[in-house]
Design an enzyme around this catalytic site. Structure first.
Site, PDB file in Angstrom:
ATOM      1  N   LYS A 168      79.501  12.793 -53.928  1.00  0.00           N
ATOM      2  CA  LYS A 168      79.361  13.051 -52.487  1.00  0.00           C
ATOM      3  C   LYS A 168      80.730  13.143 -51.810  1.00  0.00           C
ATOM      4  O   LYS A 168      81.004  14.061 -51.034  1.00  0.00           O
ATOM      5  CB  LYS A 168      78.510  11.934 -51.866  1.00  0.00           C
ATOM      6  CG  LYS A 168      78.421  11.967 -50.356  1.00  0.00           C
ATOM      7  CD  LYS A 168      77.704  13.189 -49.831  1.00  0.00           C
ATOM      8  CE  LYS A 168      77.861  13.298 -48.321  1.00  0.00           C
ATOM      9  NZ  LYS A 168      77.222  14.487 -47.768  1.00  0.00           N
ATOM     10  N   CYS A 216      81.211  13.129 -40.732  1.00  0.00           N
ATOM     11  CA  CYS A 216      81.296  13.056 -42.194  1.00  0.00           C
ATOM     12  C   CYS A 216      82.667  13.412 -42.749  1.00  0.00           C
ATOM     13  O   CYS A 216      83.338  12.552 -43.328  1.00  0.00           O
ATOM     14  CB  CYS A 216      80.216  13.934 -42.816  1.00  0.00           C
ATOM     15  SG  CYS A 216      78.558  13.310 -42.493  1.00  0.00           S
ATOM     16  N   GLY A 272      90.285  27.599 -37.566  1.00  0.00           N
ATOM     17  CA  GLY A 272      89.856  27.086 -36.266  1.00  0.00           C
ATOM     18  C   GLY A 272      90.750  25.964 -35.796  1.00  0.00           C
ATOM     19  O   GLY A 272      91.926  25.895 -36.172  1.00  0.00           O
TER      20      GLY A 272
HETATM   21  P1  NAD Z   1      73.679   7.633 -37.419  1.00  0.00           P
HETATM   22  O1  NAD Z   1      74.798   6.834 -36.892  1.00  0.00           O
HETATM   23  O2  NAD Z   1      73.215   8.841 -36.682  1.00  0.00           O
HETATM   24  O3  NAD Z   1      72.389   6.680 -37.590  1.00  0.00           O
HETATM   25  C1  NAD Z   1      72.430   5.446 -38.199  1.00  0.00           C
HETATM   26  C2  NAD Z   1      71.240   4.634 -37.680  1.00  0.00           C
HETATM   27  O4  NAD Z   1      71.168   3.418 -38.430  1.00  0.00           O
HETATM   28  C3  NAD Z   1      71.360   4.236 -36.220  1.00  0.00           C
HETATM   29  O5  NAD Z   1      70.196   4.612 -35.523  1.00  0.00           O
HETATM   30  C4  NAD Z   1      71.528   2.708 -36.273  1.00  0.00           C
HETATM   31  O6  NAD Z   1      70.957   2.034 -35.174  1.00  0.00           O
HETATM   32  C5  NAD Z   1      70.795   2.376 -37.548  1.00  0.00           C
HETATM   33  N1  NAD Z   1      71.181   1.091 -38.139  1.00  0.00           N
HETATM   34  C6  NAD Z   1      72.416   0.538 -38.253  1.00  0.00           C
HETATM   35  N2  NAD Z   1      72.355  -0.646 -38.882  1.00  0.00           N
HETATM   36  C7  NAD Z   1      71.053  -0.848 -39.199  1.00  0.00           C
HETATM   37  C8  NAD Z   1      70.357  -1.895 -39.881  1.00  0.00           C
HETATM   38  N3  NAD Z   1      71.003  -2.970 -40.370  1.00  0.00           N
HETATM   39  N4  NAD Z   1      69.029  -1.771 -40.017  1.00  0.00           N
HETATM   40  C9  NAD Z   1      68.369  -0.707 -39.529  1.00  0.00           C
HETATM   41  N5  NAD Z   1      68.976   0.321 -38.893  1.00  0.00           N
HETATM   42  C10 NAD Z   1      70.307   0.243 -38.722  1.00  0.00           C
HETATM   43  O7  NAD Z   1      74.077   8.001 -38.911  1.00  0.00           O
HETATM   44  P2  NAD Z   1      73.796   9.369 -39.713  1.00  0.00           P
HETATM   45  O8  NAD Z   1      74.628  10.463 -39.138  1.00  0.00           O
HETATM   46  O9  NAD Z   1      72.346   9.551 -39.867  1.00  0.00           O
HETATM   47  O10 NAD Z   1      74.459   8.990 -41.119  1.00  0.00           O
HETATM   48  C11 NAD Z   1      73.913   7.979 -41.942  1.00  0.00           C
HETATM   49  C12 NAD Z   1      74.643   8.002 -43.279  1.00  0.00           C
HETATM   50  O11 NAD Z   1      74.427   9.244 -43.924  1.00  0.00           O
HETATM   51  C13 NAD Z   1      76.152   7.857 -43.172  1.00  0.00           C
HETATM   52  O12 NAD Z   1      76.618   7.165 -44.300  1.00  0.00           O
HETATM   53  C14 NAD Z   1      76.640   9.286 -43.214  1.00  0.00           C
HETATM   54  O13 NAD Z   1      77.957   9.384 -43.717  1.00  0.00           O
HETATM   55  C15 NAD Z   1      75.660   9.896 -44.181  1.00  0.00           C
HETATM   56  N6  NAD Z   1      75.456  11.334 -43.999  1.00  0.00           N
HETATM   57  C16 NAD Z   1      75.397  11.866 -42.750  1.00  0.00           C
HETATM   58  C17 NAD Z   1      75.192  13.231 -42.601  1.00  0.00           C
HETATM   59  C18 NAD Z   1      75.166  13.851 -41.234  1.00  0.00           C
HETATM   60  O14 NAD Z   1      75.255  15.081 -41.157  1.00  0.00           O
HETATM   61  N7  NAD Z   1      75.043  13.091 -40.155  1.00  0.00           N
HETATM   62  C19 NAD Z   1      75.033  14.046 -43.736  1.00  0.00           C
HETATM   63  C20 NAD Z   1      75.059  13.469 -44.993  1.00  0.00           C
HETATM   64  C21 NAD Z   1      75.284  12.101 -45.116  1.00  0.00           C
END
Ligand code: NAD
Length: 457
Positions: free
Chosen positions: A220, A276, A269
Protein backbone atom coordinates in the site's frame (compact mmCIF):
# COMPACT_ATOMS: atom_id res chain seq x y z
CA UNK A 1 -22.23 -12.57 5.93
CA UNK A 2 -22.39 -10.51 9.09
CA UNK A 3 -19.85 -7.68 8.77
CA UNK A 4 -18.82 -5.04 11.32
CA UNK A 5 -17.17 -1.82 10.14
CA UNK A 6 -15.27 0.40 12.56
CA UNK A 7 -14.93 4.03 11.42
CA UNK A 8 -17.39 5.77 9.09
CA UNK A 9 -15.06 8.02 7.06
CA UNK A 10 -14.38 7.74 3.33
CA UNK A 11 -13.16 4.16 3.59
CA UNK A 12 -15.53 2.80 6.25
CA UNK A 13 -18.72 4.24 4.81
CA UNK A 14 -17.91 3.11 1.28
CA UNK A 15 -16.88 -0.39 2.40
CA UNK A 16 -19.88 -0.69 4.71
CA UNK A 17 -22.39 0.43 2.09
CA UNK A 18 -20.59 -1.59 -0.60
CA UNK A 19 -20.60 -4.88 1.30
CA UNK A 20 -24.23 -4.26 2.30
CA UNK A 21 -25.08 -3.76 -1.37
CA UNK A 22 -23.74 -7.26 -2.08
CA UNK A 23 -26.34 -8.59 0.36
CA UNK A 24 -24.29 -8.74 3.56
CA UNK A 25 -25.61 -7.64 6.92
CA UNK A 26 -23.44 -4.65 7.93
CA UNK A 27 -23.19 -2.61 11.12
CA UNK A 28 -21.01 0.52 11.01
CA UNK A 29 -19.65 1.85 14.29
CA UNK A 30 -17.95 5.16 15.05
CA UNK A 31 -16.89 6.88 18.27
CA UNK A 32 -18.15 10.15 16.80
CA UNK A 33 -21.70 10.09 18.19
CA UNK A 34 -22.78 13.15 16.18
CA UNK A 35 -21.67 11.47 12.96
CA UNK A 36 -23.60 8.30 13.82
CA UNK A 37 -26.70 10.30 14.78
CA UNK A 38 -26.49 12.14 11.44
CA UNK A 39 -26.13 8.86 9.52
CA UNK A 40 -29.07 7.37 11.41
CA UNK A 41 -31.08 10.44 10.41
CA UNK A 42 -30.15 9.93 6.76
CA UNK A 43 -27.55 12.73 6.49
CA UNK A 44 -24.19 12.18 4.79
CA UNK A 45 -21.09 13.37 6.69
CA UNK A 46 -18.89 13.46 3.55
CA UNK A 47 -19.28 14.25 -0.12
CA UNK A 48 -18.67 11.23 -2.32
CA UNK A 49 -20.56 10.79 -5.61
CA UNK A 50 -23.24 8.09 -5.37
CA UNK A 51 -22.61 7.34 -1.70
CA UNK A 52 -25.79 8.96 -0.33
CA UNK A 53 -27.95 6.82 -2.65
CA UNK A 54 -26.01 3.63 -1.87
CA UNK A 55 -26.33 4.20 1.88
CA UNK A 56 -30.01 5.14 1.60
CA UNK A 57 -30.89 2.03 -0.46
CA UNK A 58 -29.10 -0.37 1.85
CA UNK A 59 -30.52 1.21 5.01
CA UNK A 60 -33.98 0.91 3.42
CA UNK A 61 -33.21 -2.71 2.55
CA UNK A 62 -32.42 -3.43 6.20
CA UNK A 63 -28.82 -4.48 5.45
CA UNK A 64 -26.99 -1.43 6.79
CA UNK A 65 -27.23 0.10 10.26
CA UNK A 66 -25.18 2.59 12.29
CA UNK A 67 -24.25 2.46 15.96
CA UNK A 68 -21.80 3.72 18.57
CA UNK A 69 -21.86 0.32 20.25
CA UNK A 70 -18.93 -1.94 19.39
CA UNK A 71 -20.90 -4.97 20.55
CA UNK A 72 -23.43 -4.30 17.79
CA UNK A 73 -20.67 -4.57 15.17
CA UNK A 74 -19.01 -7.65 16.62
CA UNK A 75 -21.99 -9.75 17.72
CA UNK A 76 -22.02 -12.80 15.41
CA UNK A 77 -19.70 -10.98 13.01
CA UNK A 78 -17.52 -13.16 10.82
CA UNK A 79 -15.53 -10.12 9.74
CA UNK A 80 -14.79 -6.79 11.41
CA UNK A 81 -13.12 -4.12 9.25
CA UNK A 82 -10.96 -1.50 10.95
CA UNK A 83 -11.35 1.67 8.85
CA UNK A 84 -10.20 4.36 11.28
CA UNK A 85 -7.77 7.19 10.60
CA UNK A 86 -3.98 6.93 10.67
CA UNK A 87 -2.97 10.60 10.66
CA UNK A 88 0.67 11.67 10.65
CA UNK A 89 2.61 12.36 13.84
CA UNK A 90 5.08 15.27 13.85
CA UNK A 91 8.00 12.91 13.03
CA UNK A 92 6.17 11.66 9.91
CA UNK A 93 5.24 8.27 11.35
CA UNK A 94 1.64 7.04 11.26
CA UNK A 95 -0.33 7.61 14.45
CA UNK A 96 -1.73 4.19 15.29
CA UNK A 97 -3.69 5.28 18.35
CA UNK A 98 -7.08 5.10 16.56
CA UNK A 99 -6.27 1.65 15.15
CA UNK A 100 -5.12 0.23 18.47
CA UNK A 101 -8.02 1.80 20.40
CA UNK A 102 -10.46 0.34 17.86
CA UNK A 103 -8.70 -3.04 18.06
CA UNK A 104 -9.00 -3.13 21.86
CA UNK A 105 -12.68 -2.12 21.73
CA UNK A 106 -13.40 -4.80 19.13
CA UNK A 107 -11.39 -7.37 21.06
CA UNK A 108 -13.28 -6.67 24.27
CA UNK A 109 -16.61 -7.07 22.44
CA UNK A 110 -15.77 -10.23 20.44
CA UNK A 111 -18.15 -13.10 20.94
CA UNK A 112 -18.43 -14.93 17.62
CA UNK A 113 -17.24 -18.46 17.21
CA UNK A 114 -14.37 -17.12 15.03
CA UNK A 115 -13.82 -13.52 13.88
CA UNK A 116 -11.47 -12.14 11.24
CA UNK A 117 -10.36 -8.62 12.16
CA UNK A 118 -9.28 -6.79 9.03
CA UNK A 119 -6.90 -3.82 8.87
CA UNK A 120 -8.29 -1.67 6.08
CA UNK A 121 -6.61 1.47 7.35
CA UNK A 122 -3.23 2.28 5.82
CA UNK A 123 -0.79 1.09 8.46
CA UNK A 124 2.97 0.55 8.68
CA UNK A 125 4.62 -2.83 8.39
CA UNK A 126 4.11 -4.85 11.55
CA UNK A 127 0.73 -3.36 12.49
CA UNK A 128 -1.19 -6.60 11.88
CA UNK A 129 0.95 -8.16 14.63
CA UNK A 130 0.42 -5.14 16.92
CA UNK A 131 -3.35 -5.36 16.39
CA UNK A 132 -3.29 -9.09 17.06
CA UNK A 133 -1.43 -8.49 20.34
CA UNK A 134 -3.83 -5.70 21.34
CA UNK A 135 -6.84 -7.96 20.79
CA UNK A 136 -5.23 -11.01 22.39
CA UNK A 137 -4.65 -8.94 25.53
CA UNK A 138 -8.40 -8.43 26.04
CA UNK A 139 -10.11 -11.60 24.77
CA UNK A 140 -9.89 -15.36 24.82
CA UNK A 141 -12.23 -15.76 21.83
CA UNK A 142 -10.73 -17.20 18.61
CA UNK A 143 -9.84 -14.58 16.00
CA UNK A 144 -7.36 -13.81 13.23
CA UNK A 145 -5.99 -10.47 12.04
CA UNK A 146 -5.44 -9.89 8.33
CA UNK A 147 -4.21 -6.92 6.34
CA UNK A 148 -6.46 -5.74 3.50
CA UNK A 149 -5.30 -2.29 2.42
CA UNK A 150 -7.84 -0.13 0.65
CA UNK A 151 -7.00 1.41 -2.73
CA UNK A 152 -10.14 3.45 -3.41
CA UNK A 153 -9.81 7.02 -4.65
CA UNK A 154 -12.01 9.77 -3.28
CA UNK A 155 -14.31 11.01 -6.03
CA UNK A 156 -14.66 7.54 -7.58
CA UNK A 157 -14.64 5.54 -4.36
CA UNK A 158 -17.72 3.42 -5.04
CA UNK A 159 -16.61 2.37 -8.51
CA UNK A 160 -13.13 1.62 -7.13
CA UNK A 161 -14.62 -0.44 -4.33
CA UNK A 162 -17.08 -2.37 -6.49
CA UNK A 163 -14.60 -2.99 -9.32
CA UNK A 164 -11.14 -2.83 -7.76
CA UNK A 165 -7.97 -3.28 -9.78
CA UNK A 166 -6.97 -5.81 -7.14
CA UNK A 167 -7.94 -7.06 -3.71
CA UNK A 168 -4.89 -7.55 -1.58
CA UNK A 169 -5.17 -9.85 1.42
CA UNK A 170 -2.22 -10.27 3.77
CA UNK A 171 -2.46 -13.26 6.06
CA UNK A 172 0.12 -14.66 8.43
CA UNK A 173 3.59 -13.67 9.42
CA UNK A 174 5.34 -14.06 6.05
CA UNK A 175 9.05 -14.69 5.90
CA UNK A 176 9.38 -15.74 9.52
CA UNK A 177 9.65 -19.15 11.10
CA UNK A 178 7.02 -21.62 9.86
CA UNK A 179 3.70 -21.18 11.65
CA UNK A 180 2.80 -23.75 14.25
CA UNK A 181 -0.02 -26.15 13.39
CA UNK A 182 -2.59 -24.08 15.28
CA UNK A 183 -1.53 -20.78 13.65
CA UNK A 184 -1.60 -22.37 10.20
CA UNK A 185 -5.21 -23.46 10.79
CA UNK A 186 -6.21 -19.98 11.92
CA UNK A 187 -4.59 -18.46 8.82
CA UNK A 188 -6.37 -20.92 6.53
CA UNK A 189 -9.70 -20.11 8.15
CA UNK A 190 -9.00 -16.39 7.74
CA UNK A 191 -8.20 -16.84 4.04
CA UNK A 192 -11.45 -18.73 3.51
CA UNK A 193 -13.48 -16.00 5.22
CA UNK A 194 -11.78 -13.27 3.17
CA UNK A 195 -12.27 -15.15 -0.10
CA UNK A 196 -15.95 -15.48 0.75
CA UNK A 197 -16.26 -11.80 1.73
CA UNK A 198 -14.79 -10.65 -1.59
CA UNK A 199 -16.30 -13.34 -3.83
CA UNK A 200 -18.91 -10.97 -5.26
CA UNK A 201 -16.38 -8.18 -5.77
CA UNK A 202 -13.89 -10.28 -7.76
CA UNK A 203 -16.51 -12.36 -9.54
CA UNK A 204 -16.04 -10.95 -13.06
CA UNK A 205 -12.28 -11.11 -12.96
CA UNK A 206 -10.42 -12.66 -10.09
CA UNK A 207 -7.96 -10.02 -9.04
CA UNK A 208 -7.30 -11.24 -5.55
CA UNK A 209 -3.70 -11.48 -4.41
CA UNK A 210 -3.04 -13.27 -1.15
CA UNK A 211 0.23 -12.41 0.53
CA UNK A 212 1.63 -12.29 4.03
CA UNK A 213 0.55 -9.33 6.17
CA UNK A 214 3.87 -7.44 6.03
CA UNK A 215 4.02 -7.55 2.24
CA UNK A 216 0.41 -6.34 1.99
CA UNK A 217 1.12 -3.47 4.38
CA UNK A 218 4.20 -2.39 2.47
CA UNK A 219 2.48 -2.73 -0.94
CA UNK A 220 0.00 0.00 0.00
CA UNK A 221 2.75 2.47 0.91
CA UNK A 222 4.83 1.54 -2.13
CA UNK A 223 1.83 2.19 -4.42
CA UNK A 224 1.08 5.62 -2.97
CA UNK A 225 4.74 6.64 -2.96
CA UNK A 226 5.12 5.49 -6.57
CA UNK A 227 2.06 7.45 -7.76
CA UNK A 228 3.18 10.52 -5.81
CA UNK A 229 6.63 10.11 -7.39
CA UNK A 230 5.10 10.28 -10.89
CA UNK A 231 3.36 13.54 -9.95
CA UNK A 232 6.58 15.03 -8.57
CA UNK A 233 8.52 13.77 -11.58
CA UNK A 234 6.29 15.55 -14.07
CA UNK A 235 6.25 18.67 -11.88
CA UNK A 236 10.04 18.71 -11.96
CA UNK A 237 9.98 18.23 -15.75
CA UNK A 238 7.45 21.11 -15.93
CA UNK A 239 9.96 23.36 -14.19
CA UNK A 240 12.58 22.42 -16.75
CA UNK A 241 10.10 23.03 -19.59
CA UNK A 242 9.76 26.61 -18.41
CA UNK A 243 13.53 27.07 -18.47
CA UNK A 244 14.07 25.56 -21.93
CA UNK A 245 10.91 26.78 -23.66
CA UNK A 246 9.16 23.41 -23.99
CA UNK A 247 5.49 22.66 -23.25
CA UNK A 248 4.99 20.05 -20.55
CA UNK A 249 1.51 19.31 -21.87
CA UNK A 250 3.10 17.96 -25.04
CA UNK A 251 5.91 16.26 -23.13
CA UNK A 252 3.53 14.42 -20.83
CA UNK A 253 1.38 13.29 -23.74
CA UNK A 254 4.41 12.04 -25.59
CA UNK A 255 5.52 10.19 -22.49
CA UNK A 256 2.10 8.75 -21.78
CA UNK A 257 1.82 7.23 -25.27
CA UNK A 258 4.57 4.85 -24.26
CA UNK A 259 2.70 1.86 -22.90
CA UNK A 260 5.55 1.18 -20.51
CA UNK A 261 4.84 4.57 -18.93
CA UNK A 262 1.12 5.22 -19.53
CA UNK A 263 -0.66 8.58 -19.18
CA UNK A 264 -2.00 8.42 -15.61
CA UNK A 265 -0.62 10.41 -12.67
CA UNK A 266 1.50 12.46 -15.06
CA UNK A 267 -0.41 15.72 -14.74
CA UNK A 268 1.63 18.76 -13.72
CA UNK A 269 0.05 21.09 -11.20
CA UNK A 270 0.45 22.75 -7.83
CA UNK A 271 1.35 19.54 -6.02
CA UNK A 272 -0.45 16.54 -4.63
CA UNK A 273 -2.40 16.73 -1.38
CA UNK A 274 -5.18 14.90 0.38
CA UNK A 275 -5.32 12.57 3.32
CA UNK A 276 -3.20 9.82 1.75
CA UNK A 277 -0.23 10.69 -0.49
CA UNK A 278 1.46 13.27 1.78
CA UNK A 279 1.13 11.27 4.98
CA UNK A 280 1.88 7.92 3.37
CA UNK A 281 5.02 9.24 1.67
CA UNK A 282 6.25 10.60 5.01
CA UNK A 283 5.32 7.41 6.87
CA UNK A 284 7.20 5.28 4.34
CA UNK A 285 10.26 7.50 4.75
CA UNK A 286 9.95 7.09 8.51
CA UNK A 287 9.78 3.31 8.24
CA UNK A 288 12.84 3.35 5.98
CA UNK A 289 14.77 5.54 8.43
CA UNK A 290 13.92 3.15 11.25
CA UNK A 291 15.58 0.45 9.19
CA UNK A 292 18.62 2.48 8.23
CA UNK A 293 17.56 3.38 4.71
CA UNK A 294 17.06 6.79 3.10
CA UNK A 295 14.79 5.95 0.09
CA UNK A 296 16.13 9.00 -1.81
CA UNK A 297 13.55 8.82 -4.61
CA UNK A 298 10.73 9.01 -2.08
CA UNK A 299 12.49 11.81 -0.18
CA UNK A 300 12.80 13.81 -3.42
CA UNK A 301 9.13 13.16 -4.19
CA UNK A 302 8.25 14.85 -0.91
CA UNK A 303 10.60 17.82 -1.26
CA UNK A 304 9.60 18.52 -4.88
CA UNK A 305 5.97 18.50 -3.79
CA UNK A 306 6.63 21.01 -0.99
CA UNK A 307 8.31 23.30 -3.52
CA UNK A 308 5.52 22.82 -6.06
CA UNK A 309 2.87 24.09 -3.66
CA UNK A 310 4.67 27.48 -3.78
CA UNK A 311 4.96 27.71 -7.57
CA UNK A 312 1.84 29.81 -8.20
CA UNK A 313 2.71 32.17 -5.37
CA UNK A 314 6.07 32.96 -6.97
CA UNK A 315 4.50 33.37 -10.41
CA UNK A 316 2.03 35.78 -8.83
CA UNK A 317 4.84 37.84 -7.27
CA UNK A 318 6.52 38.12 -10.68
CA UNK A 319 3.20 39.10 -12.28
CA UNK A 320 2.88 41.97 -9.81
CA UNK A 321 6.59 42.86 -10.20
CA UNK A 322 7.27 42.09 -6.55
CA UNK A 323 10.97 41.16 -6.17
CA UNK A 324 11.70 37.64 -4.97
CA UNK A 325 13.62 39.13 -2.05
CA UNK A 326 10.32 40.55 -0.74
CA UNK A 327 8.52 37.17 -0.86
CA UNK A 328 8.52 36.76 2.91
CA UNK A 329 7.39 40.28 3.67
CA UNK A 330 3.98 40.61 5.31
CA UNK A 331 3.29 43.38 2.78
CA UNK A 332 4.45 41.59 -0.39
CA UNK A 333 0.89 41.47 -1.74
CA UNK A 334 -0.73 44.13 0.44
CA UNK A 335 -3.64 45.78 -1.38
CA UNK A 336 -4.01 42.87 -3.82
CA UNK A 337 -7.12 40.73 -3.98
CA UNK A 338 -6.64 37.16 -5.16
CA UNK A 339 -9.44 34.77 -6.13
CA UNK A 340 -9.02 31.01 -5.77
CA UNK A 341 -11.13 28.50 -7.66
CA UNK A 342 -11.15 25.07 -6.03
CA UNK A 343 -10.20 24.28 -2.43
CA UNK A 344 -10.53 20.49 -2.17
CA UNK A 345 -7.34 18.56 -2.84
CA UNK A 346 -8.88 17.18 -6.02
CA UNK A 347 -12.25 17.32 -7.83
CA UNK A 348 -15.34 15.41 -6.71
CA UNK A 349 -14.52 15.45 -3.02
CA UNK A 350 -14.97 17.84 -0.10
CA UNK A 351 -11.72 16.63 1.47
CA UNK A 352 -9.36 19.55 2.08
CA UNK A 353 -6.77 17.68 4.16
CA UNK A 354 -3.32 18.89 3.00
CA UNK A 355 -4.97 20.53 -0.02
CA UNK A 356 -2.43 22.63 -1.99
CA UNK A 357 -5.12 25.33 -2.35
CA UNK A 358 -5.17 25.85 1.40
CA UNK A 359 -1.37 26.01 1.58
CA UNK A 360 -1.55 28.67 -1.13
CA UNK A 361 -4.31 30.56 0.68
CA UNK A 362 -2.19 30.64 3.86
CA UNK A 363 0.82 31.87 1.87
CA UNK A 364 -1.22 34.64 0.24
CA UNK A 365 -2.61 35.73 3.60
CA UNK A 366 0.91 35.85 5.07
CA UNK A 367 1.90 38.13 2.20
CA UNK A 368 -0.93 40.53 3.07
CA UNK A 369 -3.30 39.66 0.20
CA UNK A 370 -7.08 39.59 0.48
CA UNK A 371 -8.28 36.13 -0.53
CA UNK A 372 -11.69 35.27 -1.98
CA UNK A 373 -12.41 31.64 -2.81
CA UNK A 374 -15.01 29.29 -4.19
CA UNK A 375 -15.45 25.53 -4.39
CA UNK A 376 -18.42 23.41 -5.52
CA UNK A 377 -18.56 21.30 -2.31
CA UNK A 378 -15.60 21.98 0.00
CA UNK A 379 -16.51 25.36 1.52
CA UNK A 380 -17.53 23.89 4.87
CA UNK A 381 -14.40 21.83 5.37
CA UNK A 382 -12.21 24.69 4.07
CA UNK A 383 -13.87 27.09 6.50
CA UNK A 384 -12.93 24.79 9.40
CA UNK A 385 -9.26 25.23 8.49
CA UNK A 386 -9.22 28.81 7.26
CA UNK A 387 -11.67 30.32 9.72
CA UNK A 388 -12.98 33.70 8.66
CA UNK A 389 -9.69 34.80 7.12
CA UNK A 390 -10.72 33.93 3.57
CA UNK A 391 -13.99 35.14 2.03
CA UNK A 392 -15.86 32.08 0.75
CA UNK A 393 -18.46 32.13 -2.02
CA UNK A 394 -20.76 29.48 -3.43
CA UNK A 395 -20.66 31.26 -6.77
CA UNK A 396 -17.28 31.09 -8.52
CA UNK A 397 -17.85 34.33 -10.47
CA UNK A 398 -18.73 36.18 -7.28
CA UNK A 399 -15.41 35.03 -5.81
CA UNK A 400 -13.61 36.39 -8.88
CA UNK A 401 -15.39 39.73 -8.72
CA UNK A 402 -12.99 42.62 -8.15
CA UNK A 403 -9.91 40.34 -7.94
CA UNK A 404 -6.52 41.34 -9.28
CA UNK A 405 -5.81 37.75 -10.26
CA UNK A 406 -7.63 34.43 -10.50
CA UNK A 407 -5.83 31.23 -9.47
CA UNK A 408 -7.26 27.85 -10.44
CA UNK A 409 -6.26 25.30 -7.79
CA UNK A 410 -8.58 22.31 -8.32
CA UNK A 411 -9.65 21.09 -11.76
CA UNK A 412 -13.36 20.74 -11.04
CA UNK A 413 -15.45 19.97 -14.13
CA UNK A 414 -17.41 23.16 -13.50
CA UNK A 415 -14.28 25.24 -14.11
CA UNK A 416 -13.19 23.66 -17.37
CA UNK A 417 -14.95 26.03 -19.73
CA UNK A 418 -15.62 29.26 -17.89
CA UNK A 419 -17.08 32.35 -19.44
CA UNK A 420 -13.84 34.30 -19.91
CA UNK A 421 -15.70 37.27 -21.34
CA UNK A 422 -17.67 37.57 -18.13
CA UNK A 423 -14.52 37.04 -16.09
CA UNK A 424 -12.80 39.88 -17.95
CA UNK A 425 -15.60 42.18 -16.89
CA UNK A 426 -15.54 40.98 -13.28
CA UNK A 427 -11.81 40.92 -12.58
CA UNK A 428 -9.99 44.14 -11.71
CA UNK A 429 -6.65 42.74 -12.89
CA UNK A 430 -5.59 40.63 -15.85
CA UNK A 431 -3.76 37.66 -14.28
CA UNK A 432 -5.11 34.16 -14.88
CA UNK A 433 -3.09 31.43 -13.14
CA UNK A 434 -4.02 27.96 -14.29
CA UNK A 435 -2.60 25.71 -11.57
CA UNK A 436 -3.82 22.54 -13.31
CA UNK A 437 -3.26 23.40 -16.99
CA UNK A 438 -6.92 22.95 -17.88
CA UNK A 439 -7.33 26.09 -20.00
CA UNK A 440 -6.18 26.86 -23.51
CA UNK A 441 -3.63 29.69 -23.15
CA UNK A 442 -4.52 31.30 -26.49
CA UNK A 443 -8.22 31.37 -25.62
CA UNK A 444 -7.52 33.00 -22.25
CA UNK A 445 -5.24 35.60 -23.88
CA UNK A 446 -7.89 36.40 -26.52
CA UNK A 447 -9.93 37.91 -23.73
CA UNK A 448 -7.16 40.27 -22.70
CA UNK A 449 -5.74 38.22 -19.85
CA UNK A 450 -2.14 37.31 -19.11
CA UNK A 451 -2.05 33.52 -18.84
CA UNK A 452 0.26 31.56 -16.55
CA UNK A 453 0.23 27.75 -16.50
CA UNK A 454 2.59 25.13 -15.13
CA UNK A 455 5.51 24.27 -17.40
CA UNK A 456 4.00 25.65 -20.58
CA UNK A 457 7.05 27.26 -22.12
P1 NAD B 1 -11.57 9.47 8.07
O1 NAD B 1 -10.76 10.35 8.92
O2 NAD B 1 -12.45 10.05 7.02
O3 NAD B 1 -12.52 8.56 9.00
C1 NAD B 1 -12.07 7.88 10.11
C2 NAD B 1 -13.28 7.63 11.02
O4 NAD B 1 -12.86 6.78 12.09
C3 NAD B 1 -13.82 8.89 11.67
O5 NAD B 1 -15.21 8.98 11.44
C4 NAD B 1 -13.50 8.71 13.16
O6 NAD B 1 -14.45 9.29 14.02
C5 NAD B 1 -13.50 7.21 13.28
N1 NAD B 1 -12.75 6.70 14.43
C6 NAD B 1 -11.56 7.12 14.93
N2 NAD B 1 -11.20 6.38 15.99
C7 NAD B 1 -12.16 5.45 16.16
C8 NAD B 1 -12.34 4.37 17.09
N3 NAD B 1 -11.44 4.11 18.05
N4 NAD B 1 -13.45 3.63 16.97
C9 NAD B 1 -14.37 3.88 16.02
N5 NAD B 1 -14.24 4.87 15.10
C10 NAD B 1 -13.15 5.65 15.18
O7 NAD B 1 -10.55 8.43 7.44
P2 NAD B 1 -10.56 7.80 5.96
O8 NAD B 1 -10.21 8.85 4.96
O9 NAD B 1 -11.77 6.98 5.78
O10 NAD B 1 -9.27 6.85 6.07
C11 NAD B 1 -9.26 5.73 6.94
C12 NAD B 1 -7.98 4.93 6.67
O11 NAD B 1 -7.99 4.45 5.34
C13 NAD B 1 -6.70 5.74 6.80
O12 NAD B 1 -5.69 4.89 7.27
C14 NAD B 1 -6.40 6.14 5.37
O13 NAD B 1 -5.02 6.36 5.16
C15 NAD B 1 -6.86 4.92 4.62
N6 NAD B 1 -7.27 5.18 3.24
C16 NAD B 1 -7.97 6.31 2.94
C17 NAD B 1 -8.36 6.53 1.63
C18 NAD B 1 -9.09 7.79 1.25
O14 NAD B 1 -9.18 8.07 0.05
N7 NAD B 1 -9.63 8.55 2.19
C19 NAD B 1 -8.04 5.59 0.63
C20 NAD B 1 -7.36 4.44 0.98
C21 NAD B 1 -6.97 4.25 2.30
Amino acid sequence: MKVGVIGTGYVGLVAGAGFADFGNDVVCVDIDAARIAALQAGAMPIHEPGLAELVRDNVAGGRLTFSTDFAAATADAEVVLLCVGTPPLPDGSADLSQVLAAARAVGAALHSEFTVVVNKSTVPVGTAEAVRDAIAAVTTRPFAVVSNPEFLKEGSAIEDFMRPMRVLIGVGPGAGPPASGAAATVDERARTVMRRLYAAVVRTSDRMLITDARSAELTKYACNAYLAMRVSFINDVAGLCERVGADVELVRRGMGMDTRIGPRFLFPGIGYGGSCFPKDVRALLHTAREHGMALPIVAATESINERQKQVLFHKLLRHFDVPASAADSADALRGKTVALWGLSFKPETDDTREAPALVLAERLLRAGATVRASDPVALTSAAQQLGGRVQLFNDAYEAASGADALLLCTEWRQYRQPNFKRLRQLLRGDGIFDGRNIWEPAQVREHGFRYYGIGRG
